[in-house]
Motif scaffolding. Structure first.
Motif, PDB file in Angstrom:
ATOM      1  N   GLU A 181     -67.664 -56.416  -8.252  1.00  0.00           N
ATOM      2  CA  GLU A 181     -68.742 -56.947  -9.089  1.00  0.00           C
ATOM      3  C   GLU A 181     -69.045 -58.401  -8.737  1.00  0.00           C
ATOM      4  O   GLU A 181     -70.199 -58.805  -8.635  1.00  0.00           O
ATOM      5  CB  GLU A 181     -68.344 -56.831 -10.562  1.00  0.00           C
ATOM      6  CG  GLU A 181     -69.366 -57.391 -11.530  1.00  0.00           C
ATOM      7  CD  GLU A 181     -68.890 -57.338 -12.975  1.00  0.00           C
ATOM      8  OE1 GLU A 181     -69.531 -57.991 -13.817  1.00  0.00           O
ATOM      9  OE2 GLU A 181     -67.877 -56.659 -13.245  1.00  0.00           O
ATOM     10  N   TYR A 182     -67.980 -59.195  -8.551  1.00  0.00           N
ATOM     11  CA  TYR A 182     -68.172 -60.608  -8.268  1.00  0.00           C
ATOM     12  C   TYR A 182     -68.572 -60.867  -6.824  1.00  0.00           C
ATOM     13  O   TYR A 182     -69.264 -61.830  -6.529  1.00  0.00           O
ATOM     14  CB  TYR A 182     -66.889 -61.386  -8.598  1.00  0.00           C
ATOM     15  CG  TYR A 182     -66.552 -61.419 -10.067  1.00  0.00           C
ATOM     16  CD1 TYR A 182     -67.556 -61.442 -11.037  1.00  0.00           C
ATOM     17  CD2 TYR A 182     -65.235 -61.429 -10.500  1.00  0.00           C
ATOM     18  CE1 TYR A 182     -67.246 -61.478 -12.387  1.00  0.00           C
ATOM     19  CE2 TYR A 182     -64.917 -61.463 -11.851  1.00  0.00           C
ATOM     20  CZ  TYR A 182     -65.922 -61.490 -12.785  1.00  0.00           C
ATOM     21  OH  TYR A 182     -65.613 -61.516 -14.117  1.00  0.00           O
ATOM     22  N   TRP A 183     -68.076 -60.027  -5.921  1.00  0.00           N
ATOM     23  CA  TRP A 183     -68.365 -60.194  -4.492  1.00  0.00           C
ATOM     24  C   TRP A 183     -68.888 -58.878  -3.929  1.00  0.00           C
ATOM     25  O   TRP A 183     -68.106 -58.054  -3.443  1.00  0.00           O
ATOM     26  CB  TRP A 183     -67.095 -60.620  -3.737  1.00  0.00           C
ATOM     27  CG  TRP A 183     -66.571 -61.939  -4.207  1.00  0.00           C
ATOM     28  CD1 TRP A 183     -67.093 -63.161  -3.965  1.00  0.00           C
ATOM     29  CD2 TRP A 183     -65.400 -62.157  -5.022  1.00  0.00           C
ATOM     30  NE1 TRP A 183     -66.327 -64.136  -4.566  1.00  0.00           N
ATOM     31  CE2 TRP A 183     -65.290 -63.553  -5.222  1.00  0.00           C
ATOM     32  CE3 TRP A 183     -64.437 -61.315  -5.586  1.00  0.00           C
ATOM     33  CZ2 TRP A 183     -64.254 -64.114  -5.970  1.00  0.00           C
ATOM     34  CZ3 TRP A 183     -63.425 -61.864  -6.327  1.00  0.00           C
ATOM     35  CH2 TRP A 183     -63.342 -63.255  -6.516  1.00  0.00           C
ATOM     36  N   PRO A 184     -70.192 -58.645  -4.010  1.00  0.00           N
ATOM     37  CA  PRO A 184     -70.762 -57.390  -3.504  1.00  0.00           C
ATOM     38  C   PRO A 184     -70.328 -57.139  -2.057  1.00  0.00           C
ATOM     39  O   PRO A 184     -70.298 -58.049  -1.228  1.00  0.00           O
ATOM     40  CB  PRO A 184     -72.273 -57.634  -3.598  1.00  0.00           C
ATOM     41  CG  PRO A 184     -72.415 -58.644  -4.690  1.00  0.00           C
ATOM     42  CD  PRO A 184     -71.205 -59.536  -4.571  1.00  0.00           C
ATOM     43  N   GLY A 185     -69.981 -55.888  -1.793  1.00  0.00           N
ATOM     44  CA  GLY A 185     -69.501 -55.535  -0.469  1.00  0.00           C
ATOM     45  C   GLY A 185     -68.004 -55.701  -0.298  1.00  0.00           C
ATOM     46  O   GLY A 185     -67.445 -55.392   0.751  1.00  0.00           O
ATOM     47  N   PHE A 186     -67.321 -56.192  -1.381  1.00  0.00           N
ATOM     48  CA  PHE A 186     -65.876 -56.367  -1.316  1.00  0.00           C
ATOM     49  C   PHE A 186     -65.196 -55.021  -1.079  1.00  0.00           C
ATOM     50  O   PHE A 186     -65.564 -54.007  -1.665  1.00  0.00           O
ATOM     51  CB  PHE A 186     -65.353 -56.968  -2.624  1.00  0.00           C
ATOM     52  CG  PHE A 186     -63.848 -56.923  -2.747  1.00  0.00           C
ATOM     53  CD1 PHE A 186     -63.067 -57.940  -2.224  1.00  0.00           C
ATOM     54  CD2 PHE A 186     -63.222 -55.859  -3.389  1.00  0.00           C
ATOM     55  CE1 PHE A 186     -61.683 -57.899  -2.337  1.00  0.00           C
ATOM     56  CE2 PHE A 186     -61.838 -55.817  -3.513  1.00  0.00           C
ATOM     57  CZ  PHE A 186     -61.081 -56.838  -2.979  1.00  0.00           C
ATOM     58  N   ALA A 187     -64.217 -55.031  -0.225  1.00  0.00           N
ATOM     59  CA  ALA A 187     -63.354 -53.864  -0.029  1.00  0.00           C
ATOM     60  C   ALA A 187     -61.925 -54.373   0.054  1.00  0.00           C
ATOM     61  O   ALA A 187     -61.675 -55.446   0.627  1.00  0.00           O
ATOM     62  CB  ALA A 187     -63.734 -53.125   1.247  1.00  0.00           C
ATOM     63  N   PRO A 188     -60.967 -53.647  -0.544  1.00  0.00           N
ATOM     64  CA  PRO A 188     -59.578 -54.103  -0.474  1.00  0.00           C
ATOM     65  C   PRO A 188     -59.146 -54.294   0.981  1.00  0.00           C
ATOM     66  O   PRO A 188     -59.452 -53.461   1.832  1.00  0.00           O
ATOM     67  CB  PRO A 188     -58.801 -52.958  -1.136  1.00  0.00           C
ATOM     68  CG  PRO A 188     -59.797 -52.242  -1.982  1.00  0.00           C
ATOM     69  CD  PRO A 188     -61.111 -52.383  -1.264  1.00  0.00           C
TER      70      PRO A 188
ATOM     71  N   GLU B 199     -59.259 -51.453 -11.846  1.00  0.00           N
ATOM     72  CA  GLU B 199     -60.005 -52.453 -12.616  1.00  0.00           C
ATOM     73  C   GLU B 199     -60.179 -53.740 -11.816  1.00  0.00           C
ATOM     74  O   GLU B 199     -61.268 -54.319 -11.769  1.00  0.00           O
ATOM     75  CB  GLU B 199     -59.276 -52.757 -13.927  1.00  0.00           C
ATOM     76  CG  GLU B 199     -59.940 -53.840 -14.753  1.00  0.00           C
ATOM     77  CD  GLU B 199     -59.145 -54.218 -15.990  1.00  0.00           C
ATOM     78  OE1 GLU B 199     -59.624 -55.099 -16.730  1.00  0.00           O
ATOM     79  OE2 GLU B 199     -58.059 -53.652 -16.217  1.00  0.00           O
ATOM     80  N   ILE B 200     -59.111 -54.188 -11.164  1.00  0.00           N
ATOM     81  CA  ILE B 200     -59.187 -55.426 -10.384  1.00  0.00           C
ATOM     82  C   ILE B 200     -60.080 -55.233  -9.168  1.00  0.00           C
ATOM     83  O   ILE B 200     -60.900 -56.104  -8.833  1.00  0.00           O
ATOM     84  CB  ILE B 200     -57.780 -55.889  -9.969  1.00  0.00           C
ATOM     85  CG1 ILE B 200     -56.947 -56.245 -11.211  1.00  0.00           C
ATOM     86  CG2 ILE B 200     -57.854 -57.068  -9.012  1.00  0.00           C
ATOM     87  CD1 ILE B 200     -57.536 -57.342 -12.083  1.00  0.00           C
ATOM     88  N   VAL B 201     -59.961 -54.095  -8.505  1.00  0.00           N
ATOM     89  CA  VAL B 201     -60.819 -53.821  -7.345  1.00  0.00           C
ATOM     90  C   VAL B 201     -62.279 -53.797  -7.774  1.00  0.00           C
ATOM     91  O   VAL B 201     -63.152 -54.380  -7.125  1.00  0.00           O
ATOM     92  CB  VAL B 201     -60.410 -52.506  -6.657  1.00  0.00           C
ATOM     93  CG1 VAL B 201     -61.445 -52.088  -5.610  1.00  0.00           C
ATOM     94  CG2 VAL B 201     -59.036 -52.648  -6.011  1.00  0.00           C
ATOM     95  N   ALA B 202     -62.559 -53.131  -8.910  1.00  0.00           N
ATOM     96  CA  ALA B 202     -63.941 -53.058  -9.406  1.00  0.00           C
ATOM     97  C   ALA B 202     -64.459 -54.442  -9.785  1.00  0.00           C
ATOM     98  O   ALA B 202     -65.630 -54.768  -9.534  1.00  0.00           O
ATOM     99  CB  ALA B 202     -64.014 -52.119 -10.600  1.00  0.00           C
TER     100      ALA B 202
END
Length: 199
Positions: free
Chosen positions: A81-88, A74-77
């Motif tokens: 959503e807030y930062w497109p392209g985000f990856a852990p 949920e947090i990763v998703a």
């Protein structure tokens, strides 16, 4: 593992304040989580907490559940959503890869005789079971999730159970429990007020 409960609760407070600061996954998070998982079955984990009369094990499991929530799907998703392209980052990714090992440490307490230990073990297991390697446990855990919805009055735990059932296609009853502020969730708030005398 110090038998003095006052020493234990001081260590728990430091664990929450230093390793769990601002719901962030640090380099120290993974080794701390592995250590906590490793001592869950130690006799010292059954020491009763001052002023609450519940085993320290419940607080350790609660810290694990809360920390796992900080690295949940949920947090990763939400970050994606807030930062497109985000990856852990590698720190969070490495922590998330510990989930199968952590599940093996948590699973023995799903049927614990103490209600507080049992409930928080279920919450930790539900979050851990997001990992694809643990999918085989989801049908079994669904029964535990329904029991949380039937018996728990703690909305953050009810929400974890409801969302797990929905994600796994088990049609949870009723509307989704309301999301509380992050600082109100779980053992990050299970700190100083429960470790000192009530006034």
């Amino acid at each position: 593992m110090e038998p003095d409960p006052k020493v234990q609760v001081t260590a728990l407070r430091e664990l929450g304040e230093m390793v769990g600061h601002q719901n962030t996954i640090y380099e120290a998070t993974a080794p701390a989580a592995m250590y906590v998982a490793g001592i869950l079955s130690h006799p010292a984990a059954m020491t009763r907490r001052p002023y609450r009369d519940i085993p320290i094990r419940a607080a350790l499991l609660g810290w694990l559940a809360s920390t796992l929530q900080d690295a949940s799907d949920e947090i990763v998703a939400r970050n994606e959503e807030y930062w497109p392209g985000f990856a852990p980052d590698t720190t969070m990714a490495a922590f998330r890869e510990l989930r199968p090992m952590l599940y093996r440490a948590v699973a023995p307490f799903l049927q614990d005789s103490h209600e507080n230990v049992r409930e928080v073990a279920v919450i930790a297991a539900l979050i851990l079971a997001e990992h694809p390697a643990l999918a085989e446990h989801r049908d079994h855990l669904a029964g535990h999730a329904r029991r949380i919805l039937d018996t728990s009055s703690y909305e953050p735990n009810r929400r974890v159970a409801w969302r797990a059932l929905k994600a796994w296609g088990h049609h949870p009853p009723g509307p989704e429990p309301l999301l509380e502020e992050a600082e109100d969730w779980g053992p990050h708030s299970d700190g100083r007020g429960d470790l000192e005398p009530p006034f």
